[in-house]
Design a protein around this motif. Structure first.
Motif, PDB file in Angstrom:
ATOM      1  N   PHE A  46     -11.587   8.817  -5.241  1.00  0.00           N
ATOM      2  CA  PHE A  46     -11.174   7.909  -6.113  1.00  0.00           C
ATOM      3  C   PHE A  46      -9.820   7.022  -5.594  1.00  0.00           C
ATOM      4  O   PHE A  46      -9.646   5.965  -5.539  1.00  0.00           O
ATOM      5  CB  PHE A  46     -11.155   8.113  -7.565  1.00  0.00           C
ATOM      6  CG  PHE A  46     -12.291   8.358  -8.093  1.00  0.00           C
ATOM      7  CD1 PHE A  46     -13.408   7.366  -8.517  1.00  0.00           C
ATOM      8  CD2 PHE A  46     -12.731   9.619  -8.393  1.00  0.00           C
ATOM      9  CE1 PHE A  46     -14.627   7.710  -8.953  1.00  0.00           C
ATOM     10  CE2 PHE A  46     -13.813   9.881  -9.092  1.00  0.00           C
ATOM     11  CZ  PHE A  46     -14.831   9.028  -9.167  1.00  0.00           C
ATOM     12  N   GLU A  47      -9.038   7.975  -4.979  1.00  0.00           N
ATOM     13  CA  GLU A  47      -7.795   7.375  -4.588  1.00  0.00           C
ATOM     14  C   GLU A  47      -7.702   6.738  -3.374  1.00  0.00           C
ATOM     15  O   GLU A  47      -7.350   5.622  -3.234  1.00  0.00           O
ATOM     16  CB  GLU A  47      -6.670   8.662  -4.356  1.00  0.00           C
ATOM     17  CG  GLU A  47      -5.277   8.283  -3.832  1.00  0.00           C
ATOM     18  CD  GLU A  47      -4.402   9.482  -3.743  1.00  0.00           C
ATOM     19  OE1 GLU A  47      -3.270   8.929  -3.143  1.00  0.00           O
ATOM     20  OE2 GLU A  47      -4.854  10.419  -4.063  1.00  0.00           O
ATOM     21  N   LEU A  48      -8.657   7.312  -2.422  1.00  0.00           N
ATOM     22  CA  LEU A  48      -9.059   6.539  -1.133  1.00  0.00           C
ATOM     23  C   LEU A  48      -9.789   5.097  -1.569  1.00  0.00           C
ATOM     24  O   LEU A  48      -9.275   4.026  -0.962  1.00  0.00           O
ATOM     25  CB  LEU A  48      -9.985   7.239  -0.395  1.00  0.00           C
ATOM     26  CG  LEU A  48     -10.464   6.672   0.961  1.00  0.00           C
ATOM     27  CD1 LEU A  48      -9.433   6.372   2.049  1.00  0.00           C
ATOM     28  CD2 LEU A  48     -11.508   7.509   1.588  1.00  0.00           C
ATOM     29  N   GLY A  49     -10.626   5.149  -2.362  1.00  0.00           N
ATOM     30  CA  GLY A  49     -11.208   3.825  -2.768  1.00  0.00           C
ATOM     31  C   GLY A  49     -10.351   2.890  -3.334  1.00  0.00           C
ATOM     32  O   GLY A  49     -10.350   1.631  -3.150  1.00  0.00           O
ATOM     33  N   VAL A  50      -9.523   3.071  -4.478  1.00  0.00           N
ATOM     34  CA  VAL A  50      -8.446   2.367  -4.942  1.00  0.00           C
ATOM     35  C   VAL A  50      -7.613   1.785  -3.968  1.00  0.00           C
ATOM     36  O   VAL A  50      -7.292   0.614  -3.828  1.00  0.00           O
ATOM     37  CB  VAL A  50      -7.637   3.216  -6.138  1.00  0.00           C
ATOM     38  CG1 VAL A  50      -6.516   2.101  -6.759  1.00  0.00           C
ATOM     39  CG2 VAL A  50      -8.541   3.293  -7.278  1.00  0.00           C
ATOM     40  N   ILE A  51      -7.019   2.530  -2.999  1.00  0.00           N
ATOM     41  CA  ILE A  51      -6.225   2.117  -1.899  1.00  0.00           C
ATOM     42  C   ILE A  51      -6.720   1.079  -1.258  1.00  0.00           C
ATOM     43  O   ILE A  51      -6.382  -0.047  -0.835  1.00  0.00           O
ATOM     44  CB  ILE A  51      -5.556   3.220  -1.131  1.00  0.00           C
ATOM     45  CG1 ILE A  51      -4.524   4.200  -2.215  1.00  0.00           C
ATOM     46  CG2 ILE A  51      -4.700   2.830   0.018  1.00  0.00           C
ATOM     47  CD1 ILE A  51      -4.125   5.457  -1.394  1.00  0.00           C
ATOM     48  N   SER A  52      -8.120   1.406  -0.809  1.00  0.00           N
ATOM     49  CA  SER A  52      -8.774   0.389   0.125  1.00  0.00           C
ATOM     50  C   SER A  52      -9.204  -1.011  -0.340  1.00  0.00           C
ATOM     51  O   SER A  52      -8.743  -1.859   0.057  1.00  0.00           O
ATOM     52  CB  SER A  52     -10.239   1.447   0.509  1.00  0.00           C
ATOM     53  OG  SER A  52      -9.986   2.334   1.161  1.00  0.00           O
ATOM     54  N   LEU A  53      -9.592  -0.859  -1.713  1.00  0.00           N
ATOM     55  CA  LEU A  53      -9.825  -2.237  -2.196  1.00  0.00           C
ATOM     56  C   LEU A  53      -8.405  -2.978  -2.692  1.00  0.00           C
ATOM     57  O   LEU A  53      -8.414  -4.179  -2.366  1.00  0.00           O
ATOM     58  CB  LEU A  53     -10.402  -2.050  -3.516  1.00  0.00           C
ATOM     59  CG  LEU A  53     -11.848  -1.361  -3.544  1.00  0.00           C
ATOM     60  CD1 LEU A  53     -12.582  -1.149  -5.074  1.00  0.00           C
ATOM     61  CD2 LEU A  53     -12.833  -2.351  -3.153  1.00  0.00           C
ATOM     62  N   PHE A  54      -7.225  -2.282  -3.023  1.00  0.00           N
ATOM     63  CA  PHE A  54      -6.052  -2.821  -3.230  1.00  0.00           C
ATOM     64  C   PHE A  54      -5.688  -3.574  -1.830  1.00  0.00           C
ATOM     65  O   PHE A  54      -4.988  -4.673  -1.894  1.00  0.00           O
ATOM     66  CB  PHE A  54      -4.953  -1.727  -3.763  1.00  0.00           C
ATOM     67  CG  PHE A  54      -3.753  -2.449  -3.873  1.00  0.00           C
ATOM     68  CD1 PHE A  54      -3.281  -3.110  -4.800  1.00  0.00           C
ATOM     69  CD2 PHE A  54      -2.612  -2.017  -2.994  1.00  0.00           C
ATOM     70  CE1 PHE A  54      -2.058  -3.790  -5.027  1.00  0.00           C
ATOM     71  CE2 PHE A  54      -1.576  -2.397  -2.985  1.00  0.00           C
ATOM     72  CZ  PHE A  54      -1.127  -3.437  -4.263  1.00  0.00           C
ATOM     73  N   VAL A 106       0.757  -1.300   0.135  1.00  0.00           N
ATOM     74  CA  VAL A 106      -0.073   0.153   0.221  1.00  0.00           C
ATOM     75  C   VAL A 106       1.045   1.272  -0.025  1.00  0.00           C
ATOM     76  O   VAL A 106       0.655   2.153  -0.695  1.00  0.00           O
ATOM     77  CB  VAL A 106      -1.029  -0.082   1.241  1.00  0.00           C
ATOM     78  CG1 VAL A 106      -1.648   1.359   1.564  1.00  0.00           C
ATOM     79  CG2 VAL A 106      -2.054  -1.205   1.037  1.00  0.00           C
ATOM     80  N   MET A 107       1.873   1.265   0.866  1.00  0.00           N
ATOM     81  CA  MET A 107       2.825   2.411   0.622  1.00  0.00           C
ATOM     82  C   MET A 107       3.533   2.462  -0.660  1.00  0.00           C
ATOM     83  O   MET A 107       3.715   3.481  -1.151  1.00  0.00           O
ATOM     84  CB  MET A 107       3.909   2.141   1.948  1.00  0.00           C
ATOM     85  CG  MET A 107       3.312   2.129   3.160  1.00  0.00           C
ATOM     86  SD  MET A 107       4.691   1.922   4.302  1.00  0.00           S
ATOM     87  CE  MET A 107       5.835   3.468   4.109  1.00  0.00           C
ATOM     88  N   GLY A 108       3.833   1.647  -1.147  1.00  0.00           N
ATOM     89  CA  GLY A 108       4.178   1.422  -2.577  1.00  0.00           C
ATOM     90  C   GLY A 108       3.220   2.148  -3.574  1.00  0.00           C
ATOM     91  O   GLY A 108       3.590   3.086  -4.374  1.00  0.00           O
ATOM     92  N   LEU A 109       2.120   1.840  -3.395  1.00  0.00           N
ATOM     93  CA  LEU A 109       1.194   2.210  -4.221  1.00  0.00           C
ATOM     94  C   LEU A 109       0.795   3.530  -4.169  1.00  0.00           C
ATOM     95  O   LEU A 109       0.644   4.469  -4.992  1.00  0.00           O
ATOM     96  CB  LEU A 109      -0.391   1.446  -4.001  1.00  0.00           C
ATOM     97  CG  LEU A 109      -1.535   1.668  -4.783  1.00  0.00           C
ATOM     98  CD1 LEU A 109      -1.142   1.670  -6.379  1.00  0.00           C
ATOM     99  CD2 LEU A 109      -2.859   1.087  -4.331  1.00  0.00           C
ATOM    100  N   ARG A 110       0.723   4.289  -3.071  1.00  0.00           N
ATOM    101  CA  ARG A 110       0.663   5.480  -2.517  1.00  0.00           C
ATOM    102  C   ARG A 110       1.563   6.415  -3.129  1.00  0.00           C
ATOM    103  O   ARG A 110       1.579   7.566  -3.358  1.00  0.00           O
ATOM    104  CB  ARG A 110       0.332   5.753  -0.896  1.00  0.00           C
ATOM    105  CG  ARG A 110      -0.747   5.157  -0.340  1.00  0.00           C
ATOM    106  CD  ARG A 110      -1.241   6.040   0.665  1.00  0.00           C
ATOM    107  NE  ARG A 110      -1.519   7.327   0.253  1.00  0.00           N
ATOM    108  CZ  ARG A 110      -2.074   8.512   0.958  1.00  0.00           C
ATOM    109  NH1 ARG A 110      -2.018   8.397   2.283  1.00  0.00           N
ATOM    110  NH2 ARG A 110      -2.404   9.567   0.335  1.00  0.00           N
TER     111      ARG A 110
END
Length: 473
Positions: free
Chosen positions: A442-450, A426-430
């Motif tokens: 949308f960023e919050l939704g993508v990170i949560s699902l991931f 998740v830190m890498g994705l962020r």
């Protein structure tokens, strides 16, 4: 049969709490967009004294009734009388302390807020004791209906009040409406004709003694940080901290807390079988951490987005506090199954001792932290206290059912490993997502699902499987 009823009961209570928290959350979002952090800080300070008085004078009659071999009308009458007396005493205490409390914190508005807020706890004191029959049979649907009815009433009243310009009084009106509505519904779901009697008091006294003492300590422990900050910080700072604190415990209160009532009821029925009790506790502690750990860590990793998307630009500081408060909540969740186990085995003295240690640790560490590092020190102190309670919970479980530290470590290591994998990815994705320029929502939704997908996949990779007998007690 018991396992199935326990799971069904847990499903109802978790569903109830999740739905209730969802309603609370929507209500909070509406109020946060209209009211200011200072408004929340003011009402949080008034709520502090109300909550402390409410918990200090708590008479856990429903828990005592759950533990009894059988329940008669005389038991219900005694429970109702004890609760009614408690409600009267609570009202008198709040009337007496309202003005002095307002003088200590130098804000005359606190007196009227405390006095009006007393209506809520008084209404809860009159809750139908007949609801215990549903709890004893592990049928939690009526409990679900009563709680949700109260939350819906609270949401409607809060939204109406704030739209009419009631300001911070909308927050107070919401709490009162929830208590009045839930209590009224309890009599429709569990009809009971009130009768004043203390004929069965002796059967309550042994159970209530240590537990009532523990409630006093829990009340002070839960509110000590707000008492400290309310006296030393501005209302706006307290409001930011309060919202962050309330959000940080939502995962455990919504997912873990509601499952503890059916767990206690189920453990009470097998408390004579040590092996079965130990097996059931180990499963409960593992399930608790498998839900609480990723939820709290995920909230910490996205705290800034949560504050921006859900609360608005004026709550930026709340996001910073939330990042660390959510992490401090992870280990504290481990204590909840032990609490249910202690009640089920009638070891309420252990609950008292652990809560006393927690309070002493909070007083010392929070005062020390605040003196040297201000609010950041208070947050760090909460994390330190959570670790202390985690260690003491391991020791307490060994005393009650004979679990070893090694067996608990083996029980929990896949969860810790899966959370570590989730955190790194998740830190890498962020780090990469800002290059795509997604909207915060949308960023919050993508990170949560991931994050959720990675965690579940990692658990599976570490050998955790969900079977049809996973919840057997």
């Amino acid at each position: 049969m018991l396992a199935r009823k326990t799971l069904l009961g847990a499903a109802w209570t978790v569903s109830s709490r999740l739905t209730a928290r969802a309603i609370d959350f929507v209500t909070l979002l509406v109020l946060a967009r209209i009211l200011t952090p200072a408004d929340f800080g003011l009402t949080a300070l008034a709520a502090t004294v109300t909550i402390i008085a409410d918990m200090v004078l708590e008479v856990p009659t429903l828990q005592a009734l759950t533990r009894l071999p059988s329940v008669t009308k005389s038991h219900l009458d005694t429970a109702f009388t004890l609760s009614a007396l408690r409600g009267i005493a609570l009202t008198l205490v709040l009337l007496l302390v309202a003005w002095p409390f307002a003088q200590i914190y130098q804000d005359s508005r606190l007196a009227s807020l405390i006095i009006v807020s007393a209506i809520g706890p008084l209404a809860r004191s009159l809750y139908s004791p007949g609801m215990v029959e549903h709890t004893r049979s592990l049928a939690f649907r009526p409990v679900f209906v009563a709680e949700i009815f109260g939350k819906l009433a609270a949401a409607i009243i809060a939204a109406t009040a704030v739209r009419l310009g009631a300001g911070y009084w909308a927050i107070v009106a919401s709490g009162i409406a929830a208590s009045l509505a839930a209590t009224s519904m309890s009599y429709l779901l569990a009809p009971y004709r009130p009768n004043l009697s203390l004929s069965k008091f002796r059967e309550f006294s042994a159970f209530l003694g240590w537990l009532s003492g523990a409630q006093i300590i829990i009340a002070l422990s839960w509110q000590f940080d707000r008492i400290l900050l309310g006296y030393s910080s501005s209302k706006a700072t307290l409001g930011q901290y309060t919202i962050a604190s309330d959000l940080s415990v939502m995962p455990t209160q919504s997912l873990i807390g509601p499952a503890m009532q059916p767990l206690m009821a189920a453990l009470s029925q097998i408390n004579q079988n040590q092996d079965r009790l130990r097996h059931a506790y180990s499963k409960a502690s593992r399930l608790t951490m498998s839900l609480a750990a990723p939820a709290c860590i995920g909230m910490s990793l996205t705290a800034d987005l949560i504050a921006e998307v859900l609360l608005g630009p004026q709550w930026g500081e709340a996001g910073l506090y939330l990042r660390w408060l959510a992490l401090s909540t992870v280990l504290s969740a481990f204590y909840q199954p032990l609490h249910s186990l202690a009640l089920a085995t009638n070891r309420t003295h252990l609950v008292f001792r652990l809560t006393l240690v927690e309070l002493c640790a909070k007083i010392v560490l929070m005062c020390f932290g605040f003196y040297f590092y201000s609010l950041a020190g208070v947050v760090a102190a909460r994390a330190a206290v959570s670790f202390i309670m985690f260690v003491l919970s391991l020791i307490g479980a060994r005393q009650l059912v004979g679990t070893s530290v090694a067996s608990e470590a083996a029980n929990l290591w896949p969860i810790a490993a899966a959370c570590a994998v989730m955190t790194l990815l998740v830190m890498g994705l962020r780090y990469k997502l800002p290059e795509i320029h997604l909207a915060a929502f949308f960023e919050l939704g993508v990170i949560s699902l991931f994050g959720a997908s990675v965690y579940v996949g990692a658990l599976y990779g570490f050998g955790v499987r969900v079977s049809s007998r996973a919840g057997a007690v």
